[in-house]
Each structure stands twice: as structure tokens, then as C-alpha cells.
Design a protein around this motif. Sequence first.
Motif, PDB file in Angstrom:
ATOM      1  N   PHE A  44      58.555  46.689 -23.846  1.00 27.49           N
ATOM      2  CA  PHE A  44      57.849  47.966 -23.869  1.00 27.49           C
ATOM      3  C   PHE A  44      56.360  47.715 -24.070  1.00 27.49           C
ATOM      4  O   PHE A  44      55.956  46.738 -24.704  1.00 27.49           O
ATOM      5  N   GLN A  45      55.547  48.647 -23.549  1.00 30.56           N
ATOM      6  CA  GLN A  45      54.103  48.612 -23.833  1.00 30.56           C
ATOM      7  C   GLN A  45      53.679  49.933 -24.447  1.00 30.56           C
ATOM      8  O   GLN A  45      54.119  51.012 -24.006  1.00 30.56           O
ATOM      9  N   TRP A 103      67.226  55.927 -26.678  1.00 26.53           N
ATOM     10  CA  TRP A 103      66.886  56.628 -27.921  1.00 26.53           C
ATOM     11  C   TRP A 103      65.433  56.366 -28.300  1.00 26.53           C
ATOM     12  O   TRP A 103      64.690  57.286 -28.657  1.00 26.53           O
ATOM     13  N   PHE A 104      65.018  55.105 -28.208  1.00 25.38           N
ATOM     14  CA  PHE A 104      63.659  54.725 -28.595  1.00 25.38           C
ATOM     15  C   PHE A 104      62.614  55.443 -27.745  1.00 25.38           C
ATOM     16  O   PHE A 104      61.638  56.000 -28.264  1.00 25.38           O
ATOM     17  N   PRO A 131      57.405  58.426 -27.089  1.00 20.65           N
ATOM     18  CA  PRO A 131      57.040  58.606 -25.671  1.00 20.65           C
ATOM     19  C   PRO A 131      55.779  57.859 -25.263  1.00 20.65           C
ATOM     20  O   PRO A 131      55.520  57.724 -24.056  1.00 20.65           O
ATOM     21  N   GLN A 132      54.997  57.375 -26.231  1.00 22.84           N
ATOM     22  CA  GLN A 132      53.805  56.604 -25.868  1.00 22.84           C
ATOM     23  C   GLN A 132      54.160  55.208 -25.350  1.00 22.84           C
ATOM     24  O   GLN A 132      53.311  54.513 -24.794  1.00 22.84           O
ATOM     25  N   PHE A 133      55.411  54.806 -25.516  1.00 22.13           N
ATOM     26  CA  PHE A 133      55.849  53.503 -25.009  1.00 22.13           C
ATOM     27  C   PHE A 133      56.505  53.666 -23.642  1.00 22.13           C
ATOM     28  O   PHE A 133      57.187  54.665 -23.381  1.00 22.13           O
ATOM     29  N   ALA A 144      57.829  49.589 -33.949  1.00 21.39           N
ATOM     30  CA  ALA A 144      56.916  50.249 -33.011  1.00 21.39           C
ATOM     31  C   ALA A 144      55.611  50.634 -33.687  1.00 21.39           C
ATOM     32  O   ALA A 144      54.551  50.657 -33.046  1.00 21.39           O
ATOM     33  N   LYS A 145      55.678  50.934 -34.968  1.00 16.88           N
ATOM     34  CA  LYS A 145      54.483  51.372 -35.686  1.00 16.88           C
ATOM     35  C   LYS A 145      53.475  50.241 -35.888  1.00 16.88           C
ATOM     36  O   LYS A 145      52.305  50.493 -36.154  1.00 16.88           O
ATOM     37  N   LEU A 146      53.928  49.005 -35.731  1.00 18.46           N
ATOM     38  CA  LEU A 146      53.020  47.854 -35.856  1.00 18.46           C
ATOM     39  C   LEU A 146      52.250  47.581 -34.570  1.00 18.46           C
ATOM     40  O   LEU A 146      51.245  46.866 -34.585  1.00 18.46           O
ATOM     41  N   VAL A 147      52.743  48.097 -33.437  1.00 11.13           N
ATOM     42  CA  VAL A 147      52.211  47.692 -32.139  1.00 11.13           C
ATOM     43  C   VAL A 147      50.849  48.339 -31.891  1.00 11.13           C
ATOM     44  O   VAL A 147      50.699  49.561 -31.927  1.00 11.13           O
TER      45      VAL A 147
END
Length: 317
Positions: free
Chosen positions: A292-293, A246-247, A252-254, A219-222
Motif C-alpha cells: 500500500f502507499q 477492511w483496511f 481511504p488515503q491508502f 498505518a499511522k506510522l506511514v
Amino acid sequence: MEKPSNLLLKLARRLFENPDKQEEFIDALVAPQPFNPCILWCQNRPNNLPFFIESPISWQPSFVDRLPLGEKPGQHSLHHQGYFYCLDFSSVFAASILLTIPQSVKLVFDMCAAPGGKSIFAWQALHPELIICNEVIGKRLGMLISNLKRCHISPSFVVNRDSSIFAEHMPLSSNLVLVDAPCTGQSLLAKGEKAPGCFHPTAINKSANRQKRIIANSAKLVAPQGYLAYMTCTYSPEENEQVCEWFLSRFPQFQAIKINHLEEYQSHLTTIPCYRLFPQDRLGAGAFTILFQNTDEGQFKEIEQDIFQNLGIIHKL
């Protein structure tokens, strides 16, 4: 017919309330039937196709064909020449979520890339400027590189690092990150293959914890407004819906994106838009998929060229 294990019976009851559906699911695993072979075209189809083509499913991409039972496309000369890649139709189902992404994609990062099918699908569907294919298991690199070379997936880099390295060195850099997560591989049984211990709670929990770590690092790469695709080839809710819940609680930004063409496959185990294919559907061995976005605003970060040297590129095409 082989007698189902108690652990398989328990999983069937968790997945389906209807006893008939439980039985269909169990039968698909203990008495597996062959699925139609499937090919993903990497080059233009020849005018004279060497195969008969089955009628396409409504959501099937234009660059994918299903073939009749018994065909062995991997033995054909066009396969050796890199015209197409052979894959399970379940993989097409899972990767079809990428068809909803706008095609202005600069960088695709495949975190768990071997043997390369999802990378090749993303390359064909989105035509990115660059695709980086990571595989942490060294013995799987040869197959990944061979498939990318044969199918002329260029420009592409192959790297061999833990997901945490990329989270540190490539934050907010990728328009799409693919996580075809390592899992217990329960769907292997539907192909007539072995997956020892795949229903055991210890194996499932170990797998789910690894998946959470990988998806969190990924997620940190997106990049802002970029996408994260998560998929598995297993059935346990702990490795699928529960990882997604969980993710979303940690990031929460996704938000999960509704995939209209897979609406009839919506998982009944959660309200999050995510999608399941089961082996009794007779299309493939089974898959779970979700897109996810990253809803954050802002610009993606350009990757510095010296980062590639630090990452230790194994192969460049």
C-alpha cells in the motif's frame, strides 16, 4: 498419505473452483515435499561459491540465490560469518514487493520483525538510513538480535512494544512499515511442520482480528507518500484479502500498488492488486503479499531522539 481434514477440504474449495487445483493444494499439505533451500546475501558473494546455484526466477532479486535440494547452507562457515541469511523462497516472493519502492528511504520500521528475514531483505534492497525492528513476543527477541548482529544490519534498533505505542509516539515517521503479520501459519504444513488448529474458524477469526489491529496501528506510522507492506504465510482469505479490503475501507488515503513482476500471481479472490504463492507452485510453502502507499501529501515527521528512550531500545547495532 494422511487423510485431509474436513476444514482443509472446505478451505481448498473456497480457494479453487477447479477440483484438480483443489487436489494439488491438498496434496501439497498432507504429503509435503522439500523445497529448494534459499539464501539472501548480506555481504558480497565470494568469488568461489561453495554452492551450485539454481537458475533464477525472473523476479528473483540479484542478492538472493536458490540452491539444489539437500543443500544445508546454515551449516556452512560463511553463514556463521554473516555472509548470508537462510530463508524460505516464499519469504522472497512476499518481500519482493519492496523492490518497487524508490531507494531514497530514510526509515524502515518492521512491526513484527522476528526472526529478522524481512528486515534483512529490506535493508539489502533499500539501504535505509535506519531500520527499527520491533518484536512484541519477548522470547523471540534473542533470535532477532542474533540474526541482525550476525548479518551486520546497521544502523538498526530492536524494540519490544505493542503496535499501539508506536502509533501514538511515531506518527507519519516511516517511509516503509513492514507488517509480516502473525497468522494461523497454515503454510507450516507444506514444510512438514505442525500447526495445530490452523484451519479452525475460531483460530482464523482471532488471527484476522489481531491482524486488523496491527495493520491499523502500523498505518499511522506511514509518512505521506510512504509505503505499508502487509504479508502472511497463511492461506485463509479472512487473514489476507479480507484484511486488505477492511483496511482500505478504514484508511481511504491508502491505495494498493500494482506489482508488475508478480502479475501472474494476482489473487483471483479480489480485484485489489495482491499476490499469492501456493505450495503446489513448488517454489515455497506459500505466501500472501500486498504493498500500500499513503497518497496523502505533506512531509514526514522527524523522530525526536528522546522518543527512543521512551520506547526502551533493547539493542542498537
